[in-house]
Design a protein around this motif. Structure first.
Motif, short mmCIF file in Angstrom:
data_model
loop_
_atom_site.label_atom_id
_atom_site.label_comp_id
_atom_site.label_asym_id
_atom_site.label_seq_id
_atom_site.Cartn_x
_atom_site.Cartn_y
_atom_site.Cartn_z
N LYS A 1 -23.80 13.13 -21.65
CA LYS A 1 -23.42 11.76 -22.00
C LYS A 1 -21.93 11.52 -21.86
O LYS A 1 -21.50 10.39 -21.63
CB LYS A 1 -23.87 11.46 -23.43
N ASP A 2 -21.15 12.58 -22.02
CA ASP A 2 -19.70 12.44 -21.89
C ASP A 2 -19.25 12.56 -20.44
O ASP A 2 -18.05 12.53 -20.15
CB ASP A 2 -18.98 13.48 -22.74
N GLY A 3 -20.20 12.68 -19.51
CA GLY A 3 -19.86 12.76 -18.10
C GLY A 3 -19.42 14.13 -17.64
O GLY A 3 -19.05 14.31 -16.48
N LYS A 4 -19.47 15.13 -18.52
CA LYS A 4 -19.02 16.47 -18.18
C LYS A 4 -20.21 17.39 -17.90
O LYS A 4 -21.29 17.22 -18.45
CB LYS A 4 -18.19 17.05 -19.32
N VAL A 5 -19.98 18.34 -17.03
CA VAL A 5 -21.00 19.33 -16.72
C VAL A 5 -21.03 20.37 -17.84
O VAL A 5 -20.00 20.94 -18.21
CB VAL A 5 -20.70 20.02 -15.37
N GLY A 6 -22.21 20.60 -18.40
CA GLY A 6 -22.35 21.58 -19.48
C GLY A 6 -22.48 22.98 -18.94
O GLY A 6 -23.44 23.30 -18.22
N VAL A 7 -21.52 23.84 -19.26
CA VAL A 7 -21.52 25.23 -18.81
C VAL A 7 -21.68 26.14 -20.02
O VAL A 7 -20.94 26.03 -20.99
CB VAL A 7 -20.22 25.59 -18.06
N THR A 8 -22.64 27.04 -19.96
CA THR A 8 -22.79 28.07 -21.00
C THR A 8 -22.42 29.41 -20.40
O THR A 8 -22.99 29.84 -19.40
CB THR A 8 -24.23 28.12 -21.53
#
Length: 328
Positions: free
Chosen positions: A35-42
């Motif tokens: 939702k924040d436009g960022k790619v989620g990286v784990t």
């Protein structure tokens, strides 16, 4: 002398190409930004978290499975964490380092997975038969003697590649390529950030080469057999107290052997690390009249780390090695 044996990987055509192909076949489409436009990286633990943060910068939101202060080898993952892992856009891990992570990644169903072990060449350090000379007991033999493989792979490969800046740079290129594929709209930024990080790592490599080339002795003793790649890169000889498991108890014979090594090689210091007990290091130091100091395997950053990030801690390691080895 350090002994190494190359471990073939599935693909070694080049780190950038590897980074792109390390994504599983079902990841042909771009990652869906949150939702924040960022790619989620784990990331599985700190060294991969650091790469994602340095290369992704404002375009990514990075989480680590291994929290500060937790010894990565001992990490356990709950079913809830496994389920959450499946929500990540990109997962970065180093297969065989953390068995719990390997299992969770397999169960999560996550599409974009990057195994850092495929981005460089893994090695076995000091474990080939016939290479132990009189009085020597290299770390690979200690692994077998203590009965720990600690997830170092089916051929006994050492996973601690990030402690060699050159190999870490290879992994950085692969991570950058993976982020480009997952988020092509910002590919140019990822490429620029990767190039800048690789340049810094090349500079760090030069600092280690210059700082250690005139050492009075090239042997160092440490509790955890994590520094094989660093030793190999800079022509040093690592002698470990407890093999790959920093918490295991060494045998009396091994302690006696290290006393002999310390005397023969003019060793001044026994190194311990921040995330494991310093008990055995202090015992050996007391028995041999040696000093103790920190050599950080950089598996995590805590308030007791000698630096706030990878570069600061690595430079602290260099300074401590220079002092211990009598570098001029």
């Amino acid at each position: 002398m350090n002994v190494r044996r190359l471990i073939p990987t599935a693909a070694l055509a080049g780190a950038v190409a590897l980074g792109a192909t390390a994504l599983t076949a079902c990841s042909a489409t771009s990652a869906t930004a949150g939702k924040d436009g960022k790619v989620g990286v784990t990331a599985s633990f700190y060294p991969l978290q650091f790469l994602a943060e340095q290369i992704g910068k404002d375009h990514v939101k990075v989480d680590s499975l291994t929290k500060p202060g937790v010894e990565p080898h001992d990490l356990e993952i709950t079913p809830k964490q496994t389920a959450k892992l499946g929500e990540a856009d990109v997962v970065l891990y180093l297969k065989t380092l953390q068995p719990a992570v390997d299992k969770a990644v397999a169960q999560s169903g996550v599409k974009n997975v990057v195994d850092a072990a495929t981005l460089t060449t893994l090695e076995v350090h000091g474990s080939e038969p016939g290479h132990a000379e009189e009085g020597e007991h290299h770390d690979g033999e200690e692994h077998a003697a203590e009965g720990h493989d600690h997830g170092h792979g089916e051929a006994g490969a050492d996973p601690h590649v990030w402690l060699d800046p050159t190999k870490y740079a290879e992994i950085a290129k692969g991570v950058g390529a993976a982020l480009e594929k997952a988020d092509p709209d910002h590919a140019a930024d990822y490429r620029k950030n990767t190039d800048e990080l690789v340049a810094k790592l090349n500079g760090l490599d030069g600092e280690f080469k210059d700082g250690l080339k005139n050492a009075a002795t090239r042997t160092f003793i440490t509790t955890h057999s994590a520094f094989g790649y660093l030793a190999e890169r800079y022509d040093l000889d690592q002698e470990s107290i407890s093999g790959v498991d920093p918490e295991s108890e060494p045998s009396p014979a091994r302690m006696k052997e290290l006393q002999d090594v310390a005397k023969k090689e003019n060793v001044s210091t026994v190194f311990f690390e921040t995330l494991a007990s310093d008990k055995t290091a202090k015992v050996l130091a007391a028995d041999t009249g040696l000093k103790t100091d920190v050599l950080d395997p950089l598996e995590g950053i805590t308030g007791t780390s000698q630096g706030a990030d990878y570069f600061e801690v690595m430079r602290s390691n260099l300074k401590n090695l220079q002092k211990a080895l009598g570098s001029k």
